[in-house]
Design an enzyme around this catalytic site. Sequence first.
Site, mmCIF file in Angstrom:
data_model
loop_
_atom_site.group_PDB
_atom_site.id
_atom_site.type_symbol
_atom_site.label_atom_id
_atom_site.label_comp_id
_atom_site.label_asym_id
_atom_site.label_seq_id
_atom_site.Cartn_x
_atom_site.Cartn_y
_atom_site.Cartn_z
ATOM 1 N N ASP A 187 0.838 -1.078 -0.080
ATOM 2 C CA ASP A 187 0.096 -0.170 0.085
ATOM 3 C C ASP A 187 0.904 1.359 0.009
ATOM 4 O O ASP A 187 1.760 1.340 0.902
ATOM 5 C CB ASP A 187 -0.873 -0.004 1.278
ATOM 6 N N ASP B 22 -3.402 4.438 -2.277
ATOM 7 C CA ASP B 22 -4.267 4.974 -1.665
ATOM 8 C C ASP B 22 -4.908 5.999 -2.006
ATOM 9 O O ASP B 22 -4.432 7.040 -2.438
ATOM 10 C CB ASP B 22 -3.901 5.002 -0.018
ATOM 11 N N GLU C 141 -6.810 3.100 -6.140
ATOM 12 C CA GLU C 141 -8.047 3.134 -5.299
ATOM 13 C C GLU C 141 -8.713 4.498 -5.755
ATOM 14 O O GLU C 141 -8.217 5.579 -5.188
ATOM 15 C CB GLU C 141 -7.736 3.378 -3.819
ATOM 16 N N HIS D 153 -10.904 -3.522 2.992
ATOM 17 C CA HIS D 153 -11.047 -3.134 4.496
ATOM 18 C C HIS D 153 -11.878 -2.094 4.769
ATOM 19 O O HIS D 153 -11.997 -1.621 6.079
ATOM 20 C CB HIS D 153 -9.423 -2.799 4.871
ATOM 21 N N ASP D 154 -12.538 -1.420 3.887
ATOM 22 C CA ASP D 154 -13.410 -0.171 4.125
ATOM 23 C C ASP D 154 -14.767 -0.584 4.045
ATOM 24 O O ASP D 154 -15.699 0.275 4.627
ATOM 25 C CB ASP D 154 -13.030 0.630 3.131
#
Length: 537
Positions: free
Chosen positions: A100, A202, A265, A326-327
């Site tokens: 990430d 990200d 993302e 994960h969100d």
Amino acid sequence: MNTSGRWWRDGIFYQIYPRSFQDSDGDGVGDLTGILHRLPYLLTLGVDAIWLSPIFVSPMADFGYDISDYTAIDPLFGTMEDFDALVKATHDSGLKIILDLVPNHTSDQHPWFVEARRSRDNPRRDWYIWRDGKPDGGPPNNWLSEFGGSAWQYDEATGQYYYHAFLSQQPDLNWRNPAVRAAIYDVMRFWLRKGVDGFRVDVLWHLVKDAEFRDNPPNPGYIEGRPPNERVLTRYSADQPEVHDVVAEMRQVLDAFGDRVLIGEIYLPYERLMAYYGKDLSGAHLPFNFALLSAPWHARDIETIIEDYERALPEGAWPNWVLGNHDRPRVASRVGAAQARVAAMLLLTLRGTPTLYYGDEIGMQQVPIAPEQVRDPFEKNVPGIGVGRDGCRTPMQWNANANAGFSNAAPWLPVAENFTHENVVNLTADRRSILNLYRALIALRKQHAVLVSGLYRAVAAQGDLLLYRREGHGEVLTVALNLGEEPVALSTEGRGLDGAILLSTELDRTGERIHGTLDLRGNEGVVVGSGSTKQAS
């Protein structure tokens, strides 16, 4: 399948949230050595690449997405030696490893920001976004934090506001400053030299902001009870035209290292998402396609999403699909346990690169989090409306031992109550479990290249039935998914369904011949081998 230059197209990605995968040192938090110990599991699953959520030095205000040292491993996860060992073991196993990259913001404890806030004339000042307040002393404009409240934090010492798209402890970097770009590109090179195979970037669409800092317009479609940041449209605080220059520069950094991948993302509508592939595909290899994360689970809605996405792709651009991360709430909770199996077949039979989220392959559910157990700052800032992300980040359920085999200590988040029967060991032993379905689907995908890169063709269907054909590499496969609870019988005539079932989501019909009528149980999907391309045309 991992042929040179194509591994990220042909492979299957698996996201690991390191805090919750495997604890090796008894502190209740997952770590790098724990991931290394679980590589054999990933090999039996059949995935090709692992993506790790942040493992860098961080005060953990947002659990690693607030970085105070981009080129060091947080002791919570281990050491640089542990990381090097993981990279070597991953590569020795034939897997790739993705990190990430969090370039939009740092921690407020990063040395860059510590310097920047010392004075208005500090050399690092312009590395962040500082503005004077309005004449009445209020924030410079109406931009809102994704995590609630104004996106501007007043700094008493220097008398200006700094911008933070997320927490106030996560000040945004100024990507209009060439020195910031150069510094982050050096961070990328540091990890690429260590053997990392690419980055998931990200909030890529947030990097560049409007140069004039104009107010965002109100959102006419805002619904009360939704997160407060949705009251305005992010017309000026994100997705600015200049961001595409940044993405192209990031791509150039990766291209200098050969066969690496850049993933973005990006939560945007398709017409804006596609720009992130870049001019002549010189941008991100894979701008994440999150449409299935929030799609109504109805056949016609899913059919429209797939067709719209395929139609919007630039020529030569490679597609990708995501069911969980994960969100967002766990897929098994969004669509139900029975439909989670159908969702797995959908994900692994669509054209392009699929990304799995750890635990989805064992049907992990969204875990209820009691108020006193909440760790997520988003939920703490905006409580009571269901934005908390802790429930999809709970420890991996390995076995029926204490704490699901995740840790010898009390885990940082509670383990799901059903872990004693819903775990890797039990589901491996159950021949028809969702875990064995995932393994079978992955194996089928590797056996039939048409499932990776063959043409996608929708087949007319009604009601809860989703039908599509995959054509290429000398064969045709037809996928029939029943997104409803009631059985469905359909005529095979003209649908390419005469043939043999290669796989059912119930794992009990392989080899069954189909002629005239295909009967599907409620919540069942099948892949049917329909013969050669020539026969089907």
